[in-house]
Design a protein around this motif. Structure first.
Motif, PDB file in Angstrom:
ATOM      1  N   ALA A   1     -73.140 114.437 -30.456  1.00  0.00           N
ATOM      2  CA  ALA A   1     -73.245 114.637 -32.043  1.00  0.00           C
ATOM      3  C   ALA A   1     -72.775 115.537 -32.714  1.00  0.00           C
ATOM      4  CB  ALA A   1     -74.514 113.651 -32.913  1.00  0.00           C
ATOM      5  N   ALA A   2     -72.774 116.606 -31.832  1.00  0.00           N
ATOM      6  CA  ALA A   2     -72.991 117.925 -31.952  1.00  0.00           C
ATOM      7  C   ALA A   2     -71.352 118.231 -31.869  1.00  0.00           C
ATOM      8  CB  ALA A   2     -73.864 119.284 -31.820  1.00  0.00           C
ATOM      9  N   GLY A   3     -71.263 117.661 -30.724  1.00  0.00           N
ATOM     10  CA  GLY A   3     -69.760 118.300 -29.590  1.00  0.00           C
ATOM     11  C   GLY A   3     -69.484 118.179 -28.638  1.00  0.00           C
ATOM     12  N   ASP A   4     -68.445 118.328 -27.520  1.00  0.00           N
ATOM     13  CA  ASP A   4     -68.396 118.688 -26.696  1.00  0.00           C
ATOM     14  C   ASP A   4     -68.259 120.145 -26.782  1.00  0.00           C
ATOM     15  OD1 ASP A   4     -67.960 115.517 -26.494  1.00  0.00           O
ATOM     16  OD2 ASP A   4     -65.638 116.266 -26.322  1.00  0.00           O
ATOM     17  N   ARG A   5     -69.184 120.373 -25.242  1.00  0.00           N
ATOM     18  CA  ARG A   5     -69.132 121.934 -24.452  1.00  0.00           C
ATOM     19  C   ARG A   5     -69.851 122.028 -23.390  1.00  0.00           C
ATOM     20  NH1 ARG A   5     -72.716 119.840 -27.535  1.00  0.00           N
ATOM     21  NH2 ARG A   5     -75.472 119.848 -26.503  1.00  0.00           N
ATOM     22  N   ARG A   6     -68.532 123.436 -22.763  1.00  0.00           N
ATOM     23  CA  ARG A   6     -69.044 123.325 -21.320  1.00  0.00           C
ATOM     24  C   ARG A   6     -70.833 123.621 -21.066  1.00  0.00           C
ATOM     25  NH1 ARG A   6     -68.122 127.571 -17.568  1.00  0.00           N
ATOM     26  NH2 ARG A   6     -67.476 128.973 -19.959  1.00  0.00           N
ATOM     27  N   VAL A   7     -70.942 123.541 -20.006  1.00  0.00           N
ATOM     28  CA  VAL A   7     -72.689 124.424 -19.770  1.00  0.00           C
ATOM     29  C   VAL A   7     -72.624 125.484 -18.733  1.00  0.00           C
ATOM     30  CG1 VAL A   7     -75.135 123.198 -19.891  1.00  0.00           C
ATOM     31  CG2 VAL A   7     -73.649 121.714 -20.221  1.00  0.00           C
ATOM     32  N   ASP A   8     -72.780 126.786 -18.945  1.00  0.00           N
ATOM     33  CA  ASP A   8     -72.855 127.665 -18.017  1.00  0.00           C
ATOM     34  C   ASP A   8     -73.860 127.246 -17.193  1.00  0.00           C
ATOM     35  OD1 ASP A   8     -71.173 129.009 -19.329  1.00  0.00           O
ATOM     36  OD2 ASP A   8     -72.628 130.095 -20.396  1.00  0.00           O
ATOM     37  N   ILE A   9     -73.068 127.409 -15.545  1.00  0.00           N
ATOM     38  CA  ILE A   9     -74.164 127.458 -14.135  1.00  0.00           C
ATOM     39  C   ILE A   9     -75.344 128.412 -14.607  1.00  0.00           C
ATOM     40  CG2 ILE A   9     -74.336 127.265 -11.993  1.00  0.00           C
ATOM     41  CD1 ILE A   9     -72.307 124.860 -12.818  1.00  0.00           C
ATOM     42  N   PRO A  10     -76.195 128.135 -14.344  1.00  0.00           N
ATOM     43  CA  PRO A  10     -77.892 129.096 -14.498  1.00  0.00           C
ATOM     44  C   PRO A  10     -77.348 130.283 -13.463  1.00  0.00           C
ATOM     45  CG  PRO A  10     -78.789 126.509 -14.554  1.00  0.00           C
ATOM     46  CD  PRO A  10     -77.134 126.711 -14.329  1.00  0.00           C
ATOM     47  N   GLU A  11     -78.544 130.494 -13.324  1.00  0.00           N
ATOM     48  CA  GLU A  11     -77.669 131.541 -11.965  1.00  0.00           C
ATOM     49  C   GLU A  11     -78.605 131.242 -10.841  1.00  0.00           C
ATOM     50  OE1 GLU A  11     -79.904 136.454 -10.435  1.00  0.00           O
ATOM     51  OE2 GLU A  11     -79.540 135.198 -12.965  1.00  0.00           O
ATOM     52  N   ASP A  12     -79.849 130.417 -10.747  1.00  0.00           N
ATOM     53  CA  ASP A  12     -80.415 129.503  -9.359  1.00  0.00           C
ATOM     54  C   ASP A  12     -79.738 128.907  -8.990  1.00  0.00           C
ATOM     55  OD1 ASP A  12     -81.478 128.070 -11.626  1.00  0.00           O
ATOM     56  OD2 ASP A  12     -82.178 127.259 -10.657  1.00  0.00           O
ATOM     57  N   LEU A  13     -78.599 128.090  -9.649  1.00  0.00           N
ATOM     58  CA  LEU A  13     -78.206 127.371  -8.932  1.00  0.00           C
ATOM     59  C   LEU A  13     -76.776 127.951  -8.884  1.00  0.00           C
ATOM     60  CD1 LEU A  13     -78.690 124.307 -10.983  1.00  0.00           C
ATOM     61  CD2 LEU A  13     -79.994 125.204  -9.392  1.00  0.00           C
ATOM     62  N   ALA A  14     -76.254 129.023  -8.738  1.00  0.00           N
ATOM     63  CA  ALA A  14     -74.638 129.637  -8.474  1.00  0.00           C
ATOM     64  C   ALA A  14     -74.728 129.422  -7.233  1.00  0.00           C
ATOM     65  CB  ALA A  14     -74.740 130.860  -8.949  1.00  0.00           C
ATOM     66  N   ASN A  15     -73.648 129.029  -6.233  1.00  0.00           N
ATOM     67  CA  ASN A  15     -73.096 129.274  -5.102  1.00  0.00           C
ATOM     68  C   ASN A  15     -72.519 130.416  -4.827  1.00  0.00           C
ATOM     69  OD1 ASN A  15     -74.890 127.747  -4.446  1.00  0.00           O
ATOM     70  ND2 ASN A  15     -74.052 126.148  -4.502  1.00  0.00           N
ATOM     71  N   PRO A  16     -71.669 131.237  -3.574  1.00  0.00           N
ATOM     72  CA  PRO A  16     -71.123 132.287  -3.589  1.00  0.00           C
ATOM     73  C   PRO A  16     -69.672 131.516  -3.262  1.00  0.00           C
ATOM     74  CG  PRO A  16     -72.400 131.427  -1.451  1.00  0.00           C
ATOM     75  CD  PRO A  16     -73.156 131.268  -3.002  1.00  0.00           C
ATOM     76  N   ASP A  17     -68.788 131.579  -3.159  1.00  0.00           N
ATOM     77  CA  ASP A  17     -67.019 132.254  -3.126  1.00  0.00           C
ATOM     78  C   ASP A  17     -67.053 130.614  -2.023  1.00  0.00           C
ATOM     79  OD1 ASP A  17     -66.630 132.784  -5.792  1.00  0.00           O
ATOM     80  OD2 ASP A  17     -65.423 133.766  -5.133  1.00  0.00           O
ATOM     81  N   PRO A  18     -66.968 129.600  -1.664  1.00  0.00           N
ATOM     82  CA  PRO A  18     -66.308 129.516  -0.389  1.00  0.00           C
ATOM     83  C   PRO A  18     -65.734 129.904   0.197  1.00  0.00           C
ATOM     84  CG  PRO A  18     -65.167 127.741  -2.165  1.00  0.00           C
ATOM     85  CD  PRO A  18     -65.807 128.558  -3.585  1.00  0.00           C
ATOM     86  N   ILE A  19     -65.836 129.565   1.944  1.00  0.00           N
ATOM     87  CA  ILE A  19     -65.163 130.318   3.211  1.00  0.00           C
ATOM     88  C   ILE A  19     -64.921 129.427   3.830  1.00  0.00           C
ATOM     89  CG2 ILE A  19     -65.312 132.039   4.931  1.00  0.00           C
ATOM     90  CD1 ILE A  19     -68.465 132.990   3.784  1.00  0.00           C
TER      91      ILE A  19
END
Length: 363
Positions: A269-287
């Motif tokens: 109801a408050a609208g659409d928003r992007r949710v930031d990836i939390p630090e513990d779920l962040a992965n390095p860039d693909p290789i």
């Protein structure tokens, strides 16, 4: 004297070298052996990646000093024999999905692992893919209220045209080939992990692309219901022309959460928003793996290296469990019990398709 690193034998020289081998090294394992069917290919890839033992005999790999664990990256119809041999040798095991030929075979592997007391995990690395893990966390936290509707959709032209080669086993339904096991098994795990167990399914398994001699499907279309009351659909095809089409979306009583590529969005109801990836779920860039290892359309699915970082986190969790160390509550790893449950859903989908889409229970 305790070794600094756990040792692993990688069984399989395709996906085993594209993803398993670098990911296990990223997680701190020492890759002690590479096991394959073709002696020349196995020796060449072992030398290339600095693996000390290139073998075509699984028993010889299991007998090596310093092999604590086995990672199985072979065609599905070969999993049971390899896994059971590894367990009998007292090795901890990670096995690729789809886990088995059917639920009964999966149950035998689970029973053997539990009786032997070894650590057993399923190769569902995308539990650690950042967007998928965040989506699961948001739903568990009640961000959309009570989940009611789920939609998973993916169309990609991987198997279109005469040049779209696949390994011989992949085109044979009797060997566990086809798009259902390759792709739906990941979605099934995501749904079980996020929304609850499957109650039943109604499904079709068409072959869309004109591929003479192929008995395995390149498409699946599944309606499902979970025991928690979520209605949903899974539709994916690797045999359709046109631009890619994809969505992962779960709607609930108070909002909707969805994935757009690597981003997670929340609407309410408050609208659409992007949710930031939390630090513990962040992965390095693909290789990306070496391009000369990419030979078939099947290999192309792994050509960007997007599964390496999640697989490294799976392997690190595997190592922690072997050592008896605590692991995070989220994401939790999938083990052979999850493999059995997922296989029951795959079995039900195939049974439904064989009966013209009839509703089939997954219990």
């Amino acid at each position: 004297m305790t070794r600094e690193k756990l040792g692993v034998a990688i069984v399989g020289t395709g996906f085993g070298c594209l993803t398993h081998l670098p990911a296990f090294r990223d997680a701190g394992f020492e890759v002690r052996a590479l096991v394959g069917r073709d002696p020349a290919r196995t020796a060449e890839r072992a030398e290339r990646f600095g693996v000390p033992h290139a073998l075509t005999d699984l028993d010889a790999a299991l007998a090596l000093d310093g092999v604590d664990a086995v990672s199985v990256a072979t065609p599905p119809h070969t999993h049971a024999e390899i896994v059971l041999a590894a367990i009998a040798a007292g090795k901890h095991v990670v096995c690729e999905k789809p886990f088995a030929s059917d639920a009964a075979e999966a149950a035998r592997m689970l029973a053997a692992a539990e009786q032997a007391g070894v650590v057993h995990l399923l190769g569902t690395e995308f539990r650690w893919q950042s967007a998928q893990a965040l989506l699961a966390r948001l739903i568990a936290a009640g961000a959309i209220g009570e989940p009611r509707l789920g939609t998973w959709l993916l169309h990609i032209p991987v198997l279109t045209g005469p040049a779209a080669e696949v390994p011989a086993w992949w085109g044979r339904a009797e060997d566990g080939g086809g798009w259902l096991g390759a792709h739906a098994s990941h979605w099934i795990d995501q749904i079980r992990h996020t929304l609850g167990e499957f109650e039943g399914v109604s499904a079709g398994l068409p072959l869309v692309a004109d591929r003479p001699g192929q008995s395995a499907e390149d498409t699946f279309n599944v309606r499902f219901r979970t025991v928690t009351g979520v209605e949903g659909s899974l539709q994916s095809s690797a045999g359709v022309y046109g631009p890619p089409l994809m969505t992962t979306r779960v709607a609930g009583t108070h909002g909707t959460a969805w994935v757009e590529f690597d981003d997670v969005w929340l609407g309410d109801a408050a609208g659409d928003r992007r949710v930031d990836i939390p630090e513990d779920l962040a992965n390095p860039d693909p290789i990306a793996p070496p391009s000369d290892l990419i030979h078939t359309a099947y290999d192309l699915l792994h050509s960007m290296g997007i599964d390496r970082a999640p697989y490294a986190r799976l392997a690190a969790t595997f190592a922690a469990l072997i050592a008896g160390d605590p692991i995070p509550d989220h994401p939790r790893p999938a083990d052979f019990a999850d493999g059995v449950a997922g296989q029951r859903v795959l079995d039900a989908i195939r049974a439904s398709a064989a009966r013209g889409g009839a509703w089939v229970a997954c219990g």
